[in-house]
Design a protein around this motif. Structure first.
Motif, PDB file in Angstrom:
ATOM      1  N   TRP A 406      28.875 -17.898 -18.841  1.00  0.00           N
ATOM      2  CA  TRP A 406      27.857 -18.478 -19.720  1.00  0.00           C
ATOM      3  C   TRP A 406      26.632 -17.580 -19.751  1.00  0.00           C
ATOM      4  O   TRP A 406      26.088 -17.224 -18.707  1.00  0.00           O
ATOM      5  CB  TRP A 406      27.442 -19.873 -19.242  1.00  0.00           C
ATOM      6  CG  TRP A 406      28.536 -20.889 -19.313  1.00  0.00           C
ATOM      7  CD1 TRP A 406      29.341 -21.283 -18.299  1.00  0.00           C
ATOM      8  CD2 TRP A 406      28.956 -21.600 -20.473  1.00  0.00           C
ATOM      9  NE1 TRP A 406      30.250 -22.212 -18.742  1.00  0.00           N
ATOM     10  CE2 TRP A 406      30.031 -22.430 -20.084  1.00  0.00           C
ATOM     11  CE3 TRP A 406      28.534 -21.627 -21.800  1.00  0.00           C
ATOM     12  CZ2 TRP A 406      30.684 -23.273 -20.958  1.00  0.00           C
ATOM     13  CZ3 TRP A 406      29.173 -22.469 -22.681  1.00  0.00           C
ATOM     14  CH2 TRP A 406      30.236 -23.276 -22.273  1.00  0.00           C
ATOM     15  N   GLN A 414      25.536 -28.107 -23.570  1.00  0.00           N
ATOM     16  CA  GLN A 414      26.190 -28.756 -24.711  1.00  0.00           C
ATOM     17  C   GLN A 414      27.708 -28.764 -24.582  1.00  0.00           C
ATOM     18  O   GLN A 414      28.387 -29.340 -25.429  1.00  0.00           O
ATOM     19  CB  GLN A 414      25.780 -28.037 -25.997  1.00  0.00           C
ATOM     20  CG  GLN A 414      24.318 -28.242 -26.362  1.00  0.00           C
ATOM     21  CD  GLN A 414      23.802 -27.234 -27.366  1.00  0.00           C
ATOM     22  OE1 GLN A 414      24.414 -26.178 -27.576  1.00  0.00           O
ATOM     23  NE2 GLN A 414      22.673 -27.534 -27.992  1.00  0.00           N
ATOM     24  N   SER A 415      28.222 -28.164 -23.519  1.00  0.00           N
ATOM     25  CA  SER A 415      29.668 -28.027 -23.363  1.00  0.00           C
ATOM     26  C   SER A 415      30.252 -29.092 -22.455  1.00  0.00           C
ATOM     27  O   SER A 415      29.533 -29.832 -21.772  1.00  0.00           O
ATOM     28  CB  SER A 415      30.000 -26.642 -22.785  1.00  0.00           C
ATOM     29  OG  SER A 415      29.700 -26.622 -21.394  1.00  0.00           O
ATOM     30  N   GLU A 416      31.566 -29.139 -22.425  1.00  0.00           N
ATOM     31  CA  GLU A 416      32.269 -30.058 -21.535  1.00  0.00           C
ATOM     32  C   GLU A 416      32.076 -29.701 -20.072  1.00  0.00           C
ATOM     33  O   GLU A 416      32.357 -30.521 -19.178  1.00  0.00           O
ATOM     34  CB  GLU A 416      33.772 -30.052 -21.868  1.00  0.00           C
ATOM     35  CG  GLU A 416      34.119 -30.622 -23.232  1.00  0.00           C
ATOM     36  CD  GLU A 416      33.893 -32.124 -23.295  1.00  0.00           C
ATOM     37  OE1 GLU A 416      34.236 -32.822 -22.314  1.00  0.00           O
ATOM     38  OE2 GLU A 416      33.349 -32.601 -24.309  1.00  0.00           O
ATOM     39  N   SER A 417      31.563 -28.509 -19.780  1.00  0.00           N
ATOM     40  CA  SER A 417      31.416 -28.065 -18.392  1.00  0.00           C
ATOM     41  C   SER A 417      30.456 -28.934 -17.594  1.00  0.00           C
ATOM     42  O   SER A 417      30.556 -29.000 -16.365  1.00  0.00           O
ATOM     43  CB  SER A 417      30.931 -26.610 -18.349  1.00  0.00           C
ATOM     44  OG  SER A 417      31.928 -25.746 -18.854  1.00  0.00           O
ATOM     45  N   PHE A 419      30.462 -31.966 -17.328  1.00  0.00           N
ATOM     46  CA  PHE A 419      31.171 -33.091 -16.724  1.00  0.00           C
ATOM     47  C   PHE A 419      31.841 -32.706 -15.401  1.00  0.00           C
ATOM     48  O   PHE A 419      32.440 -33.548 -14.734  1.00  0.00           O
ATOM     49  CB  PHE A 419      32.178 -33.668 -17.714  1.00  0.00           C
ATOM     50  CG  PHE A 419      31.519 -34.313 -18.902  1.00  0.00           C
ATOM     51  CD1 PHE A 419      30.928 -35.563 -18.794  1.00  0.00           C
ATOM     52  CD2 PHE A 419      31.439 -33.648 -20.116  1.00  0.00           C
ATOM     53  CE1 PHE A 419      30.292 -36.143 -19.872  1.00  0.00           C
ATOM     54  CE2 PHE A 419      30.804 -34.227 -21.218  1.00  0.00           C
ATOM     55  CZ  PHE A 419      30.229 -35.478 -21.088  1.00  0.00           C
ATOM     56  N   ASN A 420      31.710 -31.427 -15.027  1.00  0.00           N
ATOM     57  CA  ASN A 420      32.173 -30.979 -13.711  1.00  0.00           C
ATOM     58  C   ASN A 420      30.993 -30.807 -12.763  1.00  0.00           C
ATOM     59  O   ASN A 420      31.135 -30.197 -11.704  1.00  0.00           O
ATOM     60  CB  ASN A 420      32.920 -29.647 -13.843  1.00  0.00           C
ATOM     61  CG  ASN A 420      34.153 -29.757 -14.715  1.00  0.00           C
ATOM     62  OD1 ASN A 420      34.884 -30.745 -14.659  1.00  0.00           O
ATOM     63  ND2 ASN A 420      34.390 -28.749 -15.549  1.00  0.00           N
ATOM     64  N   GLU A 428      27.638 -40.330 -16.385  1.00  0.00           N
ATOM     65  CA  GLU A 428      28.744 -39.577 -16.996  1.00  0.00           C
ATOM     66  C   GLU A 428      29.320 -40.343 -18.185  1.00  0.00           C
ATOM     67  O   GLU A 428      29.607 -39.758 -19.237  1.00  0.00           O
ATOM     68  CB  GLU A 428      29.830 -39.305 -15.957  1.00  0.00           C
ATOM     69  CG  GLU A 428      30.982 -38.476 -16.499  1.00  0.00           C
ATOM     70  CD  GLU A 428      31.963 -38.057 -15.427  1.00  0.00           C
ATOM     71  OE1 GLU A 428      33.077 -37.628 -15.783  1.00  0.00           O
ATOM     72  OE2 GLU A 428      31.626 -38.162 -14.228  1.00  0.00           O
ATOM     73  N   GLU A 429      29.475 -41.660 -18.034  1.00  0.00           N
ATOM     74  CA  GLU A 429      29.990 -42.459 -19.152  1.00  0.00           C
ATOM     75  C   GLU A 429      29.041 -42.419 -20.347  1.00  0.00           C
ATOM     76  O   GLU A 429      29.471 -42.303 -21.497  1.00  0.00           O
ATOM     77  CB  GLU A 429      30.175 -43.915 -18.699  1.00  0.00           C
ATOM     78  CG  GLU A 429      31.299 -44.116 -17.703  1.00  0.00           C
ATOM     79  CD  GLU A 429      31.388 -45.564 -17.236  1.00  0.00           C
ATOM     80  OE1 GLU A 429      30.677 -46.419 -17.815  1.00  0.00           O
ATOM     81  OE2 GLU A 429      32.158 -45.837 -16.297  1.00  0.00           O
ATOM     82  N   ALA A 432      29.287 -39.071 -22.002  1.00  0.00           N
ATOM     83  CA  ALA A 432      30.557 -38.940 -22.713  1.00  0.00           C
ATOM     84  C   ALA A 432      30.504 -39.644 -24.059  1.00  0.00           C
ATOM     85  O   ALA A 432      31.186 -39.239 -25.021  1.00  0.00           O
ATOM     86  CB  ALA A 432      31.698 -39.497 -21.863  1.00  0.00           C
ATOM     87  N   ASP A 433      29.700 -40.684 -24.161  1.00  0.00           N
ATOM     88  CA  ASP A 433      29.540 -41.393 -25.426  1.00  0.00           C
ATOM     89  C   ASP A 433      28.804 -40.505 -26.428  1.00  0.00           C
ATOM     90  O   ASP A 433      29.322 -40.181 -27.492  1.00  0.00           O
ATOM     91  CB  ASP A 433      28.775 -42.697 -25.187  1.00  0.00           C
ATOM     92  CG  ASP A 433      28.699 -43.549 -26.443  1.00  0.00           C
ATOM     93  OD1 ASP A 433      29.625 -43.463 -27.264  1.00  0.00           O
ATOM     94  OD2 ASP A 433      27.723 -44.289 -26.581  1.00  0.00           O
ATOM     95  N   THR A 434      27.599 -40.112 -26.085  1.00  0.00           N
ATOM     96  CA  THR A 434      26.858 -39.154 -26.920  1.00  0.00           C
ATOM     97  C   THR A 434      25.579 -38.763 -26.212  1.00  0.00           C
ATOM     98  O   THR A 434      25.014 -39.568 -25.450  1.00  0.00           O
ATOM     99  CB  THR A 434      26.516 -39.740 -28.302  1.00  0.00           C
ATOM    100  OG1 THR A 434      25.889 -38.737 -29.107  1.00  0.00           O
ATOM    101  CG2 THR A 434      25.568 -40.918 -28.181  1.00  0.00           C
TER     102      THR A 434
END
Length: 465
Positions: A406, A414-417, A419-420, A428-429, A432-434
Motif C-alpha cells: 500500500w 477504503q479497502s477490505e484490508s 477488516f483484518n 466491524e459489523e 461492513a454495512d457502510t
C-alpha cells in the motif's frame, strides 16, 4: 515574614479556595430536606409493593445521597431492593421490574448485569435496582450485590467532615475530566473517591499523596487483599479482598490527577474545579482549517452509524478498533501521530498521519549473514524475484528493497484490508454495512456534529480539553 507565617498564609490560600468551592457544591438544608422527603415517599411505595410478593425483601438507599456526599444540584437517588439468595434469577428480574414499574410508572428499563428501572420522581432521577441479599461482598450472585455492602462499610466511616472533603474531591475530579467509572471516561468512581478521602483524611491530604504516587500504587484499607492486580492504581475493595476498586482507571486519568494535584498544591485556583465541557468552545470550520494548515499532516476519519449499544460497550470497541487500524497502518509503513474516537449519532475513528503516501518500495532487512541457515533461506527467497532490489549486503545482513503493498493510506482505509485490523465486533459489523473515509481537508465535515471533540483533539490540555 517568617517561614511559618508564609506557610500559614499559603495554607490559608488553599483553605480559602476550598471554602469558596464548598459554598457552591454543598447541598443546603432545603435540598437535604427535599431529598429526605422524596426518599421517604419512595421507601413507603416500594415497601407497600414488595409486601404483595411471595418472598421477603428490604429497601436500601445507596450511593452518594445515602452518605451525604452528593453535590448540590445533583438529583440522583439510587435504591436497591434486596431479595433472598435462594430466589432464582428469573424471579429476581420479574419482581425487580414489577416494583420498579409500579413505583416509577413513567420510567424505562435499563440493563446492567440484569434489568432495572430508571425514571423521574418529584424532580429526582431514580434508579431502582433489584439485587441479592448476600452475606459478604465476596459472595456475589450478581455484580450489583456488592453495592449495599459498600454502603454499609462507608456509612460507619463518613461523617460530615469526610463528606465535605469527598464533595470537594469529586468536584475537583470532574473539573479535570477524571471523574466517572463508565468505560467512556475510565476515571475515578464515587466509591473510589470516598475511599481515598477516608484513607488520607481530607481533600488536601489526598492531593499531597497523589502528587507523590509512583505507580503501581496499592492501597488496602482493610489489609486483606488476596489477589495481584496489574493496574497503575490498586485500591482493594474493603468488602471484597479480590477486587480492585480502581481497576477501571486509565493510566492517563491517574497521571492527569497527579498533574493537577501538583498544580493545585503549588497554586490553588477555582478554575481547577470548572467542568472542561463547560469551558471548551466547540470548534468551527475555519478554526479546524487553520489547525490543518498549521500542522501539515494527513488526518483521516472513518465515519459510520453508531451501533445501537450502550456507551460501556461502545467505547471499548471504538478504542480497540482505532488501535487495530493504527497498528495495521504502521505495519504498512505509515507513521501515525495520534488517534481518537468520537461517537454521537455517528461514530468516528480518527487517525492523524505524518503523510498520506509512502514510496513504492520498502526496505526489508534479513537476518545476519553469520546465522547461516536463516540467512540462506532469506537470500534464496528473494534471489530470483525480479520485482525486488537485491538481495544485497548492508553491514552484516542481507537486505532487499521490495514493492510496497500500500502506498496510499486512504486507499488502505477504503479497502477490505481494514477488516483484518482487529476491530471490535459490532464496529466491524457497522463498517461492513457502510462507512465513509474523510481525507485531510474533508474532515471539516465533522465540525457540525463533533465540534467539541475536535476542540479536545486539536487544542489538548492536561485535562483532556
Amino acid at each position: 515574614m517568617s517561614k511559618g507565617d508564609a506557610k500559614d498564609g499559603f495554607e490559608s490560600e488553599h483553605q480559602m479556595v476550598i471554602e469558596q468551592i464548598r459554598d457552591r457544591i454543598d447541598p443546603d438544608s432545603a435540598e437535604r430536606e427535599a431529598m429526605q422527603r422524596v426518599m421517604s415517599q419512595l421507601r413507603n411505595r416500594i415497601t407497600t409493593e414488595v409486601e404483595s410478593f411471595p418472598v421477603s425483601a428490604d429497601v436500601v438507599q445507596v450511593g452518594s445521597t445515602a452518605r451525604g456526599t452528593w453535590l448540590a444540584g445533583d438529583r440522583d437517588i439510587d435504591i436497591f431492593v434486596r431479595f433472598p439468595t435462594e430466589l432464582n434469577r428469573e424471579a429476581l428480574e420479574e419482581y425487580g421490574l414489577k416494583v420498579g414499574s409500579s413505583v416509577l410508572p413513567s420510567g424505562h428499563e435499563e440493563y446492567a448485569e440484569h434489568p432495572y428501572i430508571t425514571g423521574t420522581f418529584e424532580g429526582f432521577e431514580v434508579d431502582l435496582v433489584p439485587c441479592y441479599d448476600v452475606d459478604a461482598g465476596s459472595e456475589l450472585q450478581s455484580a450489583v450485590d456488592r453495592t449495599p455492602h459498600h454502603n454499609q462499610y462507608l456509612q460507619t466511616r463518613i461523617d460530615e467532615r469526610i463528606a465535605a472533603a469527598v464533595r470537594v474531591l469529586k468536584k475537583f475530579l470532574k473539573g479535570i475530566g477524571a471523574y466517572g467509572s463508565d468505560l467512556r471516561t475510565r476515571g475515578f468512581s464515587g466509591y473510589l473517591t470516598e475511599l481515598l478521602v477516608i484513607e488520607y483524611g481530607d481533600f488536601e491530604a489526598v492531593l499531597k499523596a497523589a502528587a507523590r504516587w509512583q505507580p503501581p500504587v496499592e492501597i488496602d484499607p482493610e489489609a486483606h487483599g488476596t489477589a495481584a492486580h496489574d493496574d497503575p492504581l490498586t485500591v482493594v475493595d474493603p468488602t471484597d479482598p479480590a477486587r480492585n476498586v480502581a481497576a477501571v482507571c486509565s493510566a492517563t486519568n491517574i497521571s492527569r490527577f497527579q498533574h493537577y494535584a501538583r498544580q493545585f498544591l503549588e497554586e490553588p485556583k477555582q478554575t481547577y474545579f470548572e467542568s472542561p465541557t463547560e469551558m471548551a468552545a466547540e470548534m468551527d470550520i475555519e478554526t479546524v482549517r487553520t489547525h490543518l494548515q498549521r500542522r501539515g499532516t494527513s488526518p483521516m476519519a472513518l465515519v459510520f452509524d453508531s451501533p445501537d449499544i450502550v456507551d460501556d460497550q461502545l467505547y471499548p470497541q471504538l478504542r480497540k478498533s482505532v488501535q487495530g487500524i493504527r497498528t495495521a497502518l504502521e505495519t504498512e509503513g505509515f507513521d501515525v501521530i495520534r488517534t481518537a474516537a468520537f461517537a454521537d449519532d455517528q461514530a468516528v475513528l480518527f487517525i492523524e498521519l505524518m503523510h498520506r503516501h509512502c514510496p513504492a518500495i520498502e526496505r526489508h532487512t534479513g537476518p545476519p549473514i553469520t546465522v547461516r541457515e536463516h540467512a540462506s533461506e532469506f537470500y534464496t527467497a528473494y534471489e530470483t524475484d525480479a520485482d525486488t532490489y537485491g538481495p544485497f549486503i548492508d553491514g552484516d545482513r542481507y537486505v532487499v528493497e521490495r514493492e510496497r503493498t500500500w502506498t496510499d493510506a486512504a486507499a488502505f482505509l477504503q479497502s477490505e484490508s481494514i477488516f483484518n485490523a482487529g476491530l471490535g465486533a459490532q464496529i466491524e459489523e457497522a463498517l461492513a454495512d457502510t462507512y465513509t473515509v474523510l481525507v485531510e481537508d474533508e474532515i471539516i465535515a465533522l465540525t457540525s456534529e463533533f465540534g467539541e471533540s475536535l476542540t479536545q483533539y486539536f487544542e489538548p490540555t492536561a485535562s483532556g480539553v
